[in-house]
Design an enzyme around this catalytic site. Sequence first.
Site, PDB file in Angstrom:
ATOM      1  N   GLU A  35       0.841  -1.196   0.000  1.00  0.00           N
ATOM      2  CA  GLU A  35       0.000   0.000   0.000  1.00  0.00           C
ATOM      3  C   GLU A  35       0.878   1.249   0.000  1.00  0.00           C
ATOM      4  O   GLU A  35       1.815   1.353   0.791  1.00  0.00           O
ATOM      5  CB  GLU A  35      -0.921  -0.008   1.228  1.00  0.00           C
ATOM      6  CG  GLU A  35      -1.616   1.289   1.551  1.00  0.00           C
ATOM      7  CD  GLU A  35      -2.481   1.808   0.415  1.00  0.00           C
ATOM      8  OE1 GLU A  35      -2.382   3.014   0.117  1.00  0.00           O
ATOM      9  OE2 GLU A  35      -3.236   1.007  -0.180  1.00  0.00           O
ATOM     10  N   ARG A 116     -16.782   4.386   6.040  1.00  0.00           N
ATOM     11  CA  ARG A 116     -15.744   3.609   5.358  1.00  0.00           C
ATOM     12  C   ARG A 116     -14.603   3.235   6.299  1.00  0.00           C
ATOM     13  O   ARG A 116     -14.124   2.103   6.299  1.00  0.00           O
ATOM     14  CB  ARG A 116     -15.176   4.417   4.189  1.00  0.00           C
ATOM     15  CG  ARG A 116     -16.072   4.536   2.995  1.00  0.00           C
ATOM     16  CD  ARG A 116     -15.476   5.499   1.979  1.00  0.00           C
ATOM     17  NE  ARG A 116     -16.317   5.630   0.800  1.00  0.00           N
ATOM     18  CZ  ARG A 116     -16.144   4.952  -0.324  1.00  0.00           C
ATOM     19  NH1 ARG A 116     -15.156   4.083  -0.423  1.00  0.00           N
ATOM     20  NH2 ARG A 116     -16.940   5.129  -1.357  1.00  0.00           N
ATOM     21  N   ARG A 199     -19.031  15.900  -0.441  1.00  0.00           N
ATOM     22  CA  ARG A 199     -19.295  14.870   0.557  1.00  0.00           C
ATOM     23  C   ARG A 199     -19.059  15.428   1.944  1.00  0.00           C
ATOM     24  O   ARG A 199     -18.119  16.192   2.179  1.00  0.00           O
ATOM     25  CB  ARG A 199     -18.393  13.657   0.327  1.00  0.00           C
ATOM     26  CG  ARG A 199     -18.375  13.169  -1.109  1.00  0.00           C
ATOM     27  CD  ARG A 199     -17.512  11.959  -1.289  1.00  0.00           C
ATOM     28  NE  ARG A 199     -18.168  10.773  -0.736  1.00  0.00           N
ATOM     29  CZ  ARG A 199     -18.051   9.566  -1.270  1.00  0.00           C
ATOM     30  NH1 ARG A 199     -17.310   9.373  -2.338  1.00  0.00           N
ATOM     31  NH2 ARG A 199     -18.657   8.538  -0.731  1.00  0.00           N
ATOM     32  N   ASP A 315     -12.096  -1.026  -8.365  1.00  0.00           N
ATOM     33  CA  ASP A 315     -12.064   0.205  -9.153  1.00  0.00           C
ATOM     34  C   ASP A 315     -10.916   0.231 -10.152  1.00  0.00           C
ATOM     35  O   ASP A 315     -10.987   0.932 -11.163  1.00  0.00           O
ATOM     36  CB  ASP A 315     -11.957   1.420  -8.229  1.00  0.00           C
ATOM     37  CG  ASP A 315     -13.273   1.781  -7.571  1.00  0.00           C
ATOM     38  OD1 ASP A 315     -14.318   1.243  -7.985  1.00  0.00           O
ATOM     39  OD2 ASP A 315     -13.266   2.605  -6.635  1.00  0.00           O
ATOM     40  N   ALA A 328     -18.218  -0.675  -4.678  1.00  0.00           N
ATOM     41  CA  ALA A 328     -17.438  -1.457  -3.720  1.00  0.00           C
ATOM     42  C   ALA A 328     -17.935  -2.897  -3.665  1.00  0.00           C
ATOM     43  O   ALA A 328     -17.146  -3.844  -3.570  1.00  0.00           O
ATOM     44  CB  ALA A 328     -17.501  -0.816  -2.336  1.00  0.00           C
TER      45      ALA A 328
END
Length: 443
Positions: A35, A116, A199, A315, A328
């Site tokens: 990551e 999330r 958002r 994605d 998702a």
Amino acid sequence: MSTDSIEVAIIGAGITGITLALGLLSRGIPVRVYERARDFHEIGAGIGFTPNAEWAMKVVDPRIQAAFKRVATPNASDWFQWVDGFNESGTDPRETEEQLLFKIYLGERGFEGCHRADFLGELARLLPEGVVTFQKALDTVEPAADNSLGQLLRFQDGTTATAHAVIGCDGIRSRVRQILLGEDHPAASAHYSHKYAARGLIPMDRAREALGEDKVATRFMHLGPDAHALTFPVSHGSLLNVVAFVTDPNPWPYADRWTAQGPKEDVTAAFSRFGPTMRTIIDLLPDPIDQWAVFDTYDHPPNTYSRGAVCIAGDAAHAAAPHHGAGAGCGVEDAAVLCAVLDMAAKRVDTAKDGTEGKAALITTAFETYDAVRRERAQWLVESSRVIGNLYEWQDKEVGSDASRCHDEVYWRSHRIWDYDIDAMMRETAEVFEARVAGVAKN
């Protein structure tokens, strides 16, 4: 690295990547996740999962669906409501009602939302220590000089790693997609859909005081011209999640980033002619506000999700606008198929002909099976999400603001997602894999 098993490198530690890692580990397949960020981090916003996605979670690893339920916020109603956010009279949203255009039954505790970060945190706690390595930005993937090691991964910090199989779960701006397709390929990058989302999370006490209990306790889609918004409770009802979409005819102004924090005035202007409920919701959002450009793979879909021992999922493979709320979940479906094909491949490694070459052929077959099973459905979701966004903003020339025709479109498209037979998908996966292995063996 052992040559007696299939070792997998996953690029990206988001929801799709961690879900896939947990599923592979539960099947005894060694995994390392790389990551680029410093730690587990998800945007401060809500996410929902449809019934098919929860079913797929159970197939990947039942602990994943249990983790979601621990952080999910039940809706006050099992009906998803679409309302006219534009033609609402009056000034006080506590005393007015947006006209109900239509509603669709979600099933018991269907399409619940969560924060999330809460969900990703639950998933991360299920991972064994050392599976994820942070601050690893992928640069290249190429065959290793020693065939038994499979693929050589080079990272931007100069370090390297090897794996027999590489799966890109690195999101919309996927480096693995660029490597797989070629950097100059039109589908190597996602493209701006000419909508952006403002958002935010509103403390529920403030939202309830301003809007009334009925407008904050369940899931609503507020429709109107050239803008629309989704609202639903998250964090066990302590926050109201708001995603307000605005049509933007201009190019996205930031070449190096797809998110920006800016003054709320453009969003306020987009909803200025809407009714008091939507105007109040926008007023409650912070200023400055987070704006997220909606990029997708609609204009240039990848013509394959795999090549050799490299594939893309989530994605990275099929970035979709979020208007179905199913992107998702589609990544979780990907994970279910990838777990199955790699498990079947791993069980054949010991008897594979030609040792290392046999393993490589099995991985290629596994990923080709995944591509064959998943790509058509996933790309349909990308296309349908564009259609839905236009319907919600009364931009469809045939439907306009006709609520009955909008309902019919939304209903069949939604149920094509929600009612998907995950068990049938898994049976198809096994059949396609076995047929392809048999075909390779004949050759």
